[in-house]
Design a protein around this motif. Structure first.
Motif, PDB file in Angstrom:
ATOM      1  N   ALA A   1      53.617  46.619  16.123  1.00  0.00           N
ATOM      2  CA  ALA A   1      53.564  46.532  17.584  1.00  0.00           C
ATOM      3  C   ALA A   1      52.223  47.020  18.121  1.00  0.00           C
ATOM      4  O   ALA A   1      51.731  46.511  19.151  1.00  0.00           O
TER       5      ALA A   1
ATOM      6  N   PHE B   1      49.686  44.238  18.621  1.00  0.00           N
ATOM      7  CA  PHE B   1      49.896  43.392  19.795  1.00  0.00           C
ATOM      8  C   PHE B   1      49.664  44.155  21.094  1.00  0.00           C
ATOM      9  O   PHE B   1      49.371  43.556  22.130  1.00  0.00           O
ATOM     10  N   GLU B   2      49.765  45.476  21.025  1.00  0.00           N
ATOM     11  CA  GLU B   2      49.466  46.301  22.197  1.00  0.00           C
ATOM     12  C   GLU B   2      47.969  46.457  22.400  1.00  0.00           C
ATOM     13  O   GLU B   2      47.515  46.746  23.512  1.00  0.00           O
TER      14      GLU B   2
ATOM     15  N   LYS C   1      45.566  40.895  23.793  1.00  0.00           N
ATOM     16  CA  LYS C   1      46.369  39.680  23.898  1.00  0.00           C
ATOM     17  C   LYS C   1      46.027  38.776  22.706  1.00  0.00           C
ATOM     18  O   LYS C   1      44.967  38.173  22.654  1.00  0.00           O
TER      19      LYS C   1
ATOM     20  N   ALA D   1      57.445  40.238  16.170  1.00  0.00           N
ATOM     21  CA  ALA D   1      56.505  40.730  17.180  1.00  0.00           C
ATOM     22  C   ALA D   1      55.786  39.572  17.867  1.00  0.00           C
ATOM     23  O   ALA D   1      55.515  39.624  19.078  1.00  0.00           O
TER      24      ALA D   1
ATOM     25  N   LYS E   1      56.996  36.605  18.471  1.00  0.00           N
ATOM     26  CA  LYS E   1      57.934  36.014  19.436  1.00  0.00           C
ATOM     27  C   LYS E   1      58.076  36.888  20.672  1.00  0.00           C
ATOM     28  O   LYS E   1      58.152  36.391  21.798  1.00  0.00           O
ATOM     29  N   GLN E   2      58.098  38.187  20.478  1.00  0.00           N
ATOM     30  CA  GLN E   2      58.214  39.108  21.597  1.00  0.00           C
ATOM     31  C   GLN E   2      56.994  39.044  22.512  1.00  0.00           C
ATOM     32  O   GLN E   2      57.092  39.319  23.711  1.00  0.00           O
ATOM     33  N   ASN E   3      55.851  38.659  21.925  1.00  0.00           N
ATOM     34  CA  ASN E   3      54.602  38.610  22.691  1.00  0.00           C
ATOM     35  C   ASN E   3      54.131  37.186  22.968  1.00  0.00           C
ATOM     36  O   ASN E   3      52.982  36.980  23.368  1.00  0.00           O
ATOM     37  N   ASP E   4      55.012  36.212  22.743  1.00  0.00           N
ATOM     38  CA  ASP E   4      54.735  34.807  23.041  1.00  0.00           C
ATOM     39  C   ASP E   4      53.479  34.297  22.321  1.00  0.00           C
ATOM     40  O   ASP E   4      52.655  33.588  22.899  1.00  0.00           O
ATOM     41  N   VAL E   5      53.348  34.682  21.045  1.00  0.00           N
ATOM     42  CA  VAL E   5      52.272  34.176  20.192  1.00  0.00           C
ATOM     43  C   VAL E   5      52.880  33.152  19.245  1.00  0.00           C
ATOM     44  O   VAL E   5      53.850  33.451  18.551  1.00  0.00           O
TER      45      VAL E   5
END
Length: 278
Positions: free
Chosen positions: A108, A111-112, A115, A145, A147-151
Motif C-alpha cells: 500500500a 500506491f500512497e 498516482k 492494491a 484494483k483499490q487504486n484503479d490501476v
C-alpha cells in the motif's frame, strides 16, 4: 540431490539449443497511442531484470516507485548501464520503499507514494529464502492494491516453461523444472493463473535464457523453442507493455527471445548476478 541438481544446472547453462518455430519481431516506435506515463511501480525492484526496468524508465523520463526487501541492493544494471554498471542507482524521480511484497501494508505504501499509471512485477529469490508461494501471494496482494487504486495495466515477468509454454523450454531445462526447480515452477504457474483471472489489463512475459548482456533493441515473440535474451531487452518489452495503449500482447503470455533466438544460455553465475539474489 544437491550434486545432481548442480550437475543439471551446469548442463542447462552451458548447452546451446537451436531455435525452432516462428518468430515475430516486436518493436515500439513512438506513436500517438503511447500512454502519457507519470509514475511506474516496480515490485522486486532490486532484482536484475527489475533494475533494468527501473533504470530504463528513469532514462525515459518517468517517475519510478520501487519496492524491494533490500533497497540498497538496487544498482545501475550491467546491460544498459555501460561503464556506470554496479554503481548505486539514485535519481530525483526514483522512490525506493523497503518492504515485503506479501505484506499488504508495505504494498500500500507504493500506491500512497504517488498516482501509479502502470505496474511491473519482477519478483524472484530462492524458495528457501522467500517461501514456496511468495510469487503467487505477492502478486495477489499487488493486484488487490491495483484494483483499490484503479490501476489497470500490469506486466508480470515469469519464465519460459511456465504455464502452457513447457514445450518451448530446452530439454535440460525441462529436467530442472521437474526436479530442482519444481517448487518455484509450481508457484510461477499459480502466479500466472491468478493474473489471468484478475480482470486487469495484463501481459505475462515469459523470457528465454536470461543474460546480462547489453540490449539488442529487438525482441522476438516466438512459438517454438526459446533462445536467450538479455534482461535489458526484457525490460524494454515490459515498459512497452505498460506504456503503449495499443500494445499487441495485452491479455496474452508471450515467450520472448533476442535476435534470431539462436541459442539458450542462462547466466546464473554469482559474478553475473553481482553477488545478489533477485
Amino acid at each position: 540431490m544437491k550434486i545432481a541438481a548442480t550437475f543439471l544446472a551446469t548442463i542447462a547453462c552451458a548447452s546451446a539449443f537451436a531455435f525452432t518455430g516462428n518468430a515475430v519481431s516486436h518493436s515500439a516506435p513512438f506513436s500517438s497511442s503511447t500512454l502519457c506515463m507519470k509514475t511506474i511501480a516496480v515490485f522486486g525492484a532490486s532484482g536484475l531484470a527489475s533494475s533494468e526496468c527501473v533504470y530504463q524508465a528513469l532514462k525515459n523520463g518517468d517517475t519510478v516507485i520501487g519496492l524491494a526487501r533490500t533497497p540498497s541492493n538496487l544498482v545501475i544494471p550491467a546491460g544498459s548501464g555501460g561503464d556506470k554498471a554496479g554503481q548505486p542507482l539514485v535519481d530525483d524521480k526514483l522512490i525506493m520503499i523497503k518492504g515485503d511484497v506479501t505484506n499488504a501494508a508495505d504494498v500500500a505504501k507504493v500506491f500512497e507514494a504517488g498516482k501509479i499509471d502502470g505496474v511491473i512485477v519482477g519478483l524472484g529469490g530462492k524458495t528457501a529464502d522467500v517461501g514456496e508461494t511468495m510469487l503467487t501471494d505477492g502478486t495477489n496482494v499487488i493486484m488487490s492494491a491495483m484494483k483499490q487504486n484503479d490501476v489497470k495495466r500490469v506486466a508480470v515477468i515469469t519464465s519460459i516453461g511456465a504455464g502452457d509454454s513447457k514445450d518451448q523450454a530446452p530439454f535440460f531445462f525441462k529436467i530442472l523444472m521437474a526436479t530442482a526447480m519444481k517448487k518455484i515452477f509450481t508457484d510461477k504457474n499459480n502466479q500466472e493463473e491468478a493474473v489471468k483471472k484478475s480482470g486487469l489489463e495484463f501481459c505475462i512475459i515469459r523470457p528465454g535464457g536470461l543474460t546480462v548482456e547489453a540490449p539488442t533493441g529487438i525482441v522476438n515473440v516466438i512459438d517454438g523453442q526459446a533462445g536467450s535474451i538479455s534482461r535489458a531487452d526484457v525490460a524494454e518489452f515490459c515498459l512497452d507493455a505498460i506504456t503503449m495503449e495499443d500494445f499487441p500482447y495485452i491479455g496474452k503470455n508471450p515467450c520472448i527471445s533476442s535476435v534470431g533466438g539462436t541459442g539458450w544460455t542462462k547466466d546464473r553465475s554469482k559474478a553475473a548476478r553481482g553477488g545478489m539474489e533477485e
